[in-house]
Design a protein around this motif. Structure first.
Motif, PDB file in Angstrom:
ATOM      1  N   PHE A   1      -6.703  -6.225  -3.136  1.00  0.00           N
ATOM      2  CA  PHE A   1      -6.898  -6.671  -1.886  1.00  0.00           C
ATOM      3  C   PHE A   1      -7.467  -5.293  -0.721  1.00  0.00           C
ATOM      4  O   PHE A   1      -8.540  -5.655  -0.398  1.00  0.00           O
TER       5      PHE A   1
ATOM      6  N   LEU B   1      -0.443  -6.651   9.817  1.00  0.00           N
ATOM      7  CA  LEU B   1      -1.406  -6.516   8.655  1.00  0.00           C
ATOM      8  C   LEU B   1      -0.884  -5.523   7.396  1.00  0.00           C
ATOM      9  O   LEU B   1      -0.776  -6.119   6.334  1.00  0.00           O
ATOM     10  N   TYR B   2      -0.261  -4.433   7.931  1.00  0.00           N
ATOM     11  CA  TYR B   2      -0.003  -3.389   6.883  1.00  0.00           C
ATOM     12  C   TYR B   2       1.262  -3.652   6.434  1.00  0.00           C
ATOM     13  O   TYR B   2       1.736  -3.581   5.093  1.00  0.00           O
TER      14      TYR B   2
ATOM     15  N   LEU C   1       0.957   4.048   2.288  1.00  0.00           N
ATOM     16  CA  LEU C   1       1.391   4.210   3.765  1.00  0.00           C
ATOM     17  C   LEU C   1       1.789   5.589   4.149  1.00  0.00           C
ATOM     18  O   LEU C   1       1.391   6.020   5.403  1.00  0.00           O
TER      19      LEU C   1
ATOM     20  N   TYR D   1     -11.091  -5.644   0.904  1.00  0.00           N
ATOM     21  CA  TYR D   1     -10.890  -5.712   2.175  1.00  0.00           C
ATOM     22  C   TYR D   1     -11.274  -4.654   3.258  1.00  0.00           C
ATOM     23  O   TYR D   1     -12.114  -4.867   4.090  1.00  0.00           O
TER      24      TYR D   1
ATOM     25  N   ARG E   1      -3.763   6.189   0.852  1.00  0.00           N
ATOM     26  CA  ARG E   1      -2.949   5.964   2.177  1.00  0.00           C
ATOM     27  C   ARG E   1      -2.531   4.536   2.500  1.00  0.00           C
ATOM     28  O   ARG E   1      -1.369   4.307   2.680  1.00  0.00           O
ATOM     29  N   ARG E   2      -3.447   3.510   2.191  1.00  0.00           N
ATOM     30  CA  ARG E   2      -3.522   2.093   2.640  1.00  0.00           C
ATOM     31  C   ARG E   2      -2.355   1.667   1.585  1.00  0.00           C
ATOM     32  O   ARG E   2      -1.763   0.656   1.700  1.00  0.00           O
TER      33      ARG E   2
ATOM     34  N   HIS F   1       1.943   9.566   4.790  1.00  0.00           N
ATOM     35  CA  HIS F   1       1.180  10.738   4.808  1.00  0.00           C
ATOM     36  C   HIS F   1       1.705  11.632   3.730  1.00  0.00           C
ATOM     37  O   HIS F   1       0.724  12.038   2.858  1.00  0.00           O
TER      38      HIS F   1
ATOM     39  N   TYR G   1      -8.411   9.715  -0.059  1.00  0.00           N
ATOM     40  CA  TYR G   1      -7.149   9.913   0.695  1.00  0.00           C
ATOM     41  C   TYR G   1      -6.877   8.554   1.378  1.00  0.00           C
ATOM     42  O   TYR G   1      -5.848   8.063   1.440  1.00  0.00           O
ATOM     43  N   TRP G   2      -7.870   8.099   2.147  1.00  0.00           N
ATOM     44  CA  TRP G   2      -7.576   6.808   2.812  1.00  0.00           C
ATOM     45  C   TRP G   2      -7.283   5.583   1.907  1.00  0.00           C
ATOM     46  O   TRP G   2      -6.454   4.608   2.355  1.00  0.00           O
TER      47      TRP G   2
ATOM     48  N   PHE H   1       0.460   7.303  12.730  1.00  0.00           N
ATOM     49  CA  PHE H   1       0.053   5.944  12.753  1.00  0.00           C
ATOM     50  C   PHE H   1       0.103   5.468  14.363  1.00  0.00           C
ATOM     51  O   PHE H   1       0.965   5.517  15.039  1.00  0.00           O
TER      52      PHE H   1
END
Lengths: 146, 179
Positions: free
Chosen positions: B132, B117-118, B39, B136, B35-36, B41, B31-32, B108
């Motif tokens: 990345f 950053l995002y 962005l 990262y 999500r990254r 949900h 999920y994470w 968020f």
């Protein structure tokens, strides 16, 4: 570590900024199994439904194809027989036409057709032309012939 | 439940139990990761569910020559990349718009630095974004990233280095413009 690297490091160390609705992860397994079951079920019934819809249409199409095939067969057979007769006629017609066109002059006409049909000899024809036609008519016929 | 236990359970015929174990073990990590990438949900939820449905459909073809972990990350990454490319073909990058909207996003609660950053990451080409993020945020070894993205380690290192430099520079520009 320079200042720019610090920016990225600080952003990472700030932690997870995203959140999820409360309890989102709790029921995920059940939601997934429900979705998998729901997607599997209509697939079977959809196949049955598609066949139920297609069956009468396919039967109708097959019947049309059969009727069309039979009709086409009968028509082709008839056309083939008729075409033989027509072709003979056309050949005969062409021959007759050629026969009509062939005489290029009055003399030829007399020689080829009239003379043959009436079986007149050359002397009779000359006598006929000399008595029945004037000199100017004969000259005109002669001029048209050459 | 370990990967080995999940696979043994699956091969013994207990498919649903094994699948539930797999989802339970990997749902949060995947999920994470997704999500990254996307962005939002709801978009993440769609991609995550599609990922697990594909896993369910192809688990019997999983040969085991790759780790279950890298195989799952590959499916999740491909699902995210497909989603992002679909967005691009519809005209424009919705991820960039989503990054712009982060300050008003209910799900968020990051600070200004994290928004920058995002926003910077959203400007990266999709595949470079995956490189990345895996390196990262997840600190995944290059060897594993190479298995996930089916690329050479050398190419990945170069790609990550360029991505890192670009993100730094874009963040700095944004922060300088703000102050």
């Amino acid at each position: 570590m320079n200042e720019q690297q610090d920016i990225l490091e600080r952003a990472r160390q700030a932690g997870q900024p995203f959140k999820t609705p409360e309890g989102y992860f709790d029921g995920l397994e059940d939601r997934l199994m429900a979705r998998i079951a729901a997607e599997a079920q209509p697939e079977t019934s959809r196949k049955v439904r598609i066949w139920a819809v297609l069956k009468p249409a396919l039967t109708l199409a097959a019947m049309f194809a059969l009727i069309f095939g039979m009709g086409y067969g009968v028509l082709s057979l008839t056309r083939t027989l008729g075409r033989g007769e027509v072709s003979t006629d056309v050949a005969g017609y062409a021959t007759a036409e050629e026969e009509m066109i062939r005489p290029a002059s009055l003399i030829d006409y007399y020689q080829s057709n009239l003379a043959e049909e009436t079986e007149l000899d050359e002397e009779t024809i000359v006598n006929y032309l000399a008595t029945e036609l004037s000199f100017s008519d004969l000259a005109e016929i002669y001029a048209q012939s050459y | 439940m370990t990967d080995q236990e999940i696979l043994q359970l699956y091969r013994s015929g207990e498919r649903e139990k094994a699948f539930r174990g797999l989802v339970s073990s990997y749902k949060e990590r995947l999920y994470w990761h997704i999500r990254r990438m996307v962005l939002d949900h709801d978009d993440t939820d769609d991609c995550l569910q599609n990922t697990f449905v594909k896993v369910w459909q192809s688990l019997d073809r999983f040969r085991g020559d790759a780790q279950l972990y890298t195989w799952l990350y590959r499916i999740a990454t491909n699902e995210s990349l497909t989603f992002l490319s679909r967005q691009q073909t519809r005209g424009g990058s919705l991820t960039l718009e989503a990054a712009d909207r982060l300050s008003t996003d209910t799900w968020f609660d990051g600070d200004q630095l994290q928004r920058s950053l995002y926003k910077a990451i959203a400007k990266l080409p999709p595949k470079q974004k995956a490189v990345f993020n895996l390196r990262y945020f997840e600190e995944m070894p290059y060897e594993k990233i190479a298995q996930v993205l089916e690329t050479s380690e050398g190419a990945l290192k170069a790609s990550y280095h360029h991505a890192y430099e670009k993100v730094k520079s874009w963040m700095k520009e944004e922060i300088d413009a703000r102050y």
